[in-house]
Design a protein around this motif. Structure first.
Motif, PDB file in Angstrom:
ATOM      1  N   VAL A  72       0.833  -1.205   0.000  1.00 53.78           N
ATOM      2  CA  VAL A  72       0.000   0.000   0.000  1.00 53.78           C
ATOM      3  C   VAL A  72       0.867   1.255   0.000  1.00 53.78           C
ATOM      4  CG1 VAL A  72      -1.629   1.339   1.401  1.00 53.78           C
ATOM      5  CG2 VAL A  72      -2.011  -1.095   1.027  1.00 53.78           C
ATOM      6  N   VAL A  73       1.922   1.280   0.817  1.00 59.98           N
ATOM      7  CA  VAL A  73       2.817   2.436   0.861  1.00 59.98           C
ATOM      8  C   VAL A  73       3.516   2.620  -0.495  1.00 59.98           C
ATOM      9  CG1 VAL A  73       4.939   3.349   1.905  1.00 59.98           C
ATOM     10  CG2 VAL A  73       3.145   2.402   3.355  1.00 59.98           C
ATOM     11  N   GLY A  74       4.006   1.535  -1.064  1.00 62.60           N
ATOM     12  CA  GLY A  74       4.654   1.612  -2.375  1.00 62.60           C
ATOM     13  C   GLY A  74       3.695   2.076  -3.459  1.00 62.60           C
ATOM     14  N   GLN A  75       2.491   1.565  -3.433  1.00 60.67           N
ATOM     15  CA  GLN A  75       1.481   1.970  -4.420  1.00 60.67           C
ATOM     16  C   GLN A  75       1.126   3.445  -4.252  1.00 60.67           C
ATOM     17  OE1 GLN A  75       0.810  -0.258  -6.681  1.00 60.67           O
ATOM     18  NE2 GLN A  75      -0.508   1.108  -7.841  1.00 60.67           N
ATOM     19  N   ALA A  76       1.052   3.904  -3.012  1.00 59.80           N
ATOM     20  CA  ALA A  76       0.763   5.321  -2.777  1.00 59.80           C
ATOM     21  C   ALA A  76       1.896   6.201  -3.312  1.00 59.80           C
ATOM     22  CB  ALA A  76       0.565   5.576  -1.284  1.00 59.80           C
ATOM     23  N   MET A  77       3.146   5.743  -3.166  1.00 62.47           N
ATOM     24  CA  MET A  77       4.264   6.514  -3.704  1.00 62.47           C
ATOM     25  C   MET A  77       4.223   6.557  -5.228  1.00 62.47           C
ATOM     26  SD  MET A  77       7.587   5.785  -1.286  1.00 62.47           S
ATOM     27  CE  MET A  77       7.666   4.035  -1.573  1.00 62.47           C
ATOM     28  N   VAL A  78       3.832   5.452  -5.847  1.00 65.51           N
ATOM     29  CA  VAL A  78       3.749   5.418  -7.310  1.00 65.51           C
ATOM     30  C   VAL A  78       2.632   6.334  -7.805  1.00 65.51           C
ATOM     31  CG1 VAL A  78       3.143   3.943  -9.268  1.00 65.51           C
ATOM     32  CG2 VAL A  78       4.778   3.131  -7.567  1.00 65.51           C
ATOM     33  N   VAL A  79       1.485   6.243  -7.187  1.00 59.18           N
ATOM     34  CA  VAL A  79       0.331   7.032  -7.621  1.00 59.18           C
ATOM     35  C   VAL A  79       0.583   8.523  -7.451  1.00 59.18           C
ATOM     36  CG1 VAL A  79      -2.082   7.563  -7.041  1.00 59.18           C
ATOM     37  CG2 VAL A  79      -1.350   5.202  -7.272  1.00 59.18           C
ATOM     38  N   THR A  80       1.233   8.903  -6.372  1.00 56.68           N
ATOM     39  CA  THR A  80       1.478  10.328  -6.118  1.00 56.68           C
ATOM     40  C   THR A  80       2.764  10.824  -6.770  1.00 56.68           C
ATOM     41  OG1 THR A  80       2.650   9.884  -4.053  1.00 56.68           O
ATOM     42  CG2 THR A  80       0.270  10.260  -3.910  1.00 56.68           C
ATOM     43  N   THR A  81       3.482   9.964  -7.445  1.00 54.71           N
ATOM     44  CA  THR A  81       4.787  10.247  -8.060  1.00 54.71           C
ATOM     45  C   THR A  81       5.787  10.832  -7.062  1.00 54.71           C
ATOM     46  OG1 THR A  81       4.230  12.447  -8.882  1.00 54.71           O
ATOM     47  CG2 THR A  81       3.765  10.582 -10.351  1.00 54.71           C
ATOM     48  N   ALA A  82       5.627  10.477  -5.813  1.00 53.26           N
ATOM     49  CA  ALA A  82       6.546  10.916  -4.765  1.00 53.26           C
ATOM     50  C   ALA A  82       7.365   9.696  -4.320  1.00 53.26           C
ATOM     51  CB  ALA A  82       5.773  11.507  -3.594  1.00 53.26           C
ATOM     52  N   TRP A  83       8.258   9.245  -5.193  1.00 53.07           N
ATOM     53  CA  TRP A  83       9.015   8.026  -4.917  1.00 53.07           C
ATOM     54  C   TRP A  83      10.155   8.341  -3.961  1.00 53.07           C
ATOM     55  CZ3 TRP A  83       7.835   3.220  -5.189  1.00 53.07           C
ATOM     56  CH2 TRP A  83       8.830   2.250  -5.058  1.00 53.07           C
ATOM     57  N   GLU A  84       9.940   8.101  -2.686  1.00 54.70           N
ATOM     58  CA  GLU A  84      10.931   8.338  -1.639  1.00 54.70           C
ATOM     59  C   GLU A  84      10.977   7.127  -0.716  1.00 54.70           C
ATOM     60  OE1 GLU A  84      13.002  10.814  -1.317  1.00 54.70           O
ATOM     61  OE2 GLU A  84      12.199  11.989  -2.989  1.00 54.70           O
ATOM     62  N   PRO A  85      11.633   6.029  -1.137  1.00 58.34           N
ATOM     63  CA  PRO A  85      11.631   4.818  -0.325  1.00 58.34           C
ATOM     64  C   PRO A  85      12.300   4.980   1.034  1.00 58.34           C
ATOM     65  CG  PRO A  85      13.028   4.555  -2.253  1.00 58.34           C
ATOM     66  CD  PRO A  85      12.327   5.853  -2.398  1.00 58.34           C
ATOM     67  N   VAL A  86      13.336   5.805   1.122  1.00 59.99           N
ATOM     68  CA  VAL A  86      13.983   6.007   2.425  1.00 59.99           C
ATOM     69  C   VAL A  86      13.034   6.736   3.370  1.00 59.99           C
ATOM     70  CG1 VAL A  86      15.903   7.131   3.614  1.00 59.99           C
ATOM     71  CG2 VAL A  86      16.316   5.944   1.460  1.00 59.99           C
ATOM     72  N   ALA A  87      12.347   7.740   2.862  1.00 63.17           N
ATOM     73  CA  ALA A  87      11.372   8.460   3.686  1.00 63.17           C
ATOM     74  C   ALA A  87      10.241   7.526   4.124  1.00 63.17           C
ATOM     75  CB  ALA A  87      10.813   9.654   2.927  1.00 63.17           C
ATOM     76  N   ALA A  88       9.793   6.658   3.228  1.00 61.36           N
ATOM     77  CA  ALA A  88       8.738   5.703   3.577  1.00 61.36           C
ATOM     78  C   ALA A  88       9.217   4.749   4.672  1.00 61.36           C
ATOM     79  CB  ALA A  88       8.303   4.924   2.344  1.00 61.36           C
ATOM     80  N   LEU A  89      10.455   4.281   4.559  1.00 60.71           N
ATOM     81  CA  LEU A  89      11.020   3.410   5.588  1.00 60.71           C
ATOM     82  C   LEU A  89      11.079   4.130   6.925  1.00 60.71           C
ATOM     83  CD1 LEU A  89      12.516   0.855   6.600  1.00 60.71           C
ATOM     84  CD2 LEU A  89      14.627   1.943   5.816  1.00 60.71           C
ATOM     85  N   VAL A  90      11.547   5.363   6.911  1.00 64.21           N
ATOM     86  CA  VAL A  90      11.657   6.124   8.162  1.00 64.21           C
ATOM     87  C   VAL A  90      10.268   6.338   8.777  1.00 64.21           C
ATOM     88  CG1 VAL A  90      12.307   8.371   9.133  1.00 64.21           C
ATOM     89  CG2 VAL A  90      13.851   7.192   7.559  1.00 64.21           C
ATOM     90  N   VAL A  91       9.274   6.642   7.968  1.00 60.51           N
ATOM     91  CA  VAL A  91       7.917   6.828   8.490  1.00 60.51           C
ATOM     92  C   VAL A  91       7.395   5.528   9.104  1.00 60.51           C
ATOM     93  CG1 VAL A  91       5.510   7.233   7.815  1.00 60.51           C
ATOM     94  CG2 VAL A  91       7.312   8.768   7.011  1.00 60.51           C
ATOM     95  N   LEU A  92       7.607   4.403   8.427  1.00 62.92           N
ATOM     96  CA  LEU A  92       7.163   3.124   8.976  1.00 62.92           C
ATOM     97  C   LEU A  92       7.888   2.799  10.282  1.00 62.92           C
ATOM     98  CD1 LEU A  92       6.794   0.957   5.758  1.00 62.92           C
ATOM     99  CD2 LEU A  92       4.971   1.728   7.287  1.00 62.92           C
ATOM    100  N   VAL A  93       9.168   3.130  10.359  1.00 63.52           N
ATOM    101  CA  VAL A  93       9.922   2.902  11.597  1.00 63.52           C
ATOM    102  C   VAL A  93       9.394   3.802  12.711  1.00 63.52           C
ATOM    103  CG1 VAL A  93      12.189   3.192  12.681  1.00 63.52           C
ATOM    104  CG2 VAL A  93      12.005   2.032  10.491  1.00 63.52           C
ATOM    105  N   VAL A  94       9.177   5.075  12.396  1.00 61.38           N
ATOM    106  CA  VAL A  94       8.691   6.023  13.410  1.00 61.38           C
ATOM    107  C   VAL A  94       7.312   5.617  13.932  1.00 61.38           C
ATOM    108  CG1 VAL A  94       7.873   8.415  13.701  1.00 61.38           C
ATOM    109  CG2 VAL A  94      10.092   7.958  12.651  1.00 61.38           C
ATOM    110  N   LEU A  95       6.474   5.075  13.069  1.00 58.94           N
ATOM    111  CA  LEU A  95       5.140   4.648  13.499  1.00 58.94           C
ATOM    112  C   LEU A  95       5.156   3.301  14.221  1.00 58.94           C
ATOM    113  CD1 LEU A  95       3.021   5.664  10.384  1.00 58.94           C
ATOM    114  CD2 LEU A  95       3.145   6.827  12.606  1.00 58.94           C
ATOM    115  N   SER A  96       6.072   2.413  13.838  1.00 63.29           N
ATOM    116  CA  SER A  96       6.068   1.053  14.377  1.00 63.29           C
ATOM    117  C   SER A  96       6.882   0.886  15.653  1.00 63.29           C
ATOM    118  CB  SER A  96       6.612   0.072  13.336  1.00 63.29           C
ATOM    119  OG  SER A  96       5.851   0.106  12.175  1.00 63.29           O
ATOM    120  N   VAL A  97       8.036   1.516  15.718  1.00 64.46           N
ATOM    121  CA  VAL A  97       8.956   1.264  16.842  1.00 64.46           C
ATOM    122  C   VAL A  97       8.347   1.609  18.205  1.00 64.46           C
ATOM    123  CG1 VAL A  97      11.148   2.004  17.860  1.00 64.46           C
ATOM    124  CG2 VAL A  97      11.070   1.217  15.503  1.00 64.46           C
ATOM    125  N   PRO A  98       7.646   2.726  18.375  1.00 68.29           N
ATOM    126  CA  PRO A  98       7.055   2.969  19.701  1.00 68.29           C
ATOM    127  C   PRO A  98       6.069   1.871  20.137  1.00 68.29           C
ATOM    128  CG  PRO A  98       7.042   4.975  18.420  1.00 68.29           C
ATOM    129  CD  PRO A  98       7.464   3.880  17.494  1.00 68.29           C
TER     130      PRO A  98
END
Length: 119
Positions: free
Chosen positions: A77-103
């Protein structure tokens, strides 16, 4: 410390290693291999394991299966959202998933509220 505490603690650590190594971008070499392994392992299990806090699976095996399925689905879903919005930032997506998951993973690891989770 039981498996229900060790797994989320390990996944939280793995997520931090993945995010930090992605931000540093080590290039080719042994750190690149560590980055790839940490990133793939975290993305397969970390976000999904954090989501299992809402589902309360019965045992560790059921939690692992649900975590992998939810982790893969969330990454798609995150990858598809990046493709659809043409905002391909895999490192930013990883950091967001880490920030949301780690706590959430840390909370599962230390079991702050003292509840006895059956899994």
């Amino acid at each position: 410390m039981s498996g229900r505490h060790l797994v989320p603690a390990g996944l939280a650590l793995l997520g931090l290693v993945a995010a930090i190594s992605a931000a540093v971008d080590p290039g080719p070499g042994p750190l690149h291999t560590l980055r790839a392994v940490a990133t793939i392992a975290f993305l397969l299990l970390g976000p999904g394991w954090a989501l299992t806090a809402l589902l309360r699976p019965r045992d560790l095996a059921e939690r692992a299966v649900v975590a992998v399925g939810a982790g893969v689905a969330l990454c798609i879903v995150v990858g598809q959202a990046m493709v659809v919005t043409t905002a391909w930032e895999p490192v930013a997506a990883l950091v967001v998933l880490v920030v949301l998951s780690v706590p959430v993973l840390v909370r599962q690891a230390v079991d702050l509220d003292g509840r006895r989770d059956p899994a």
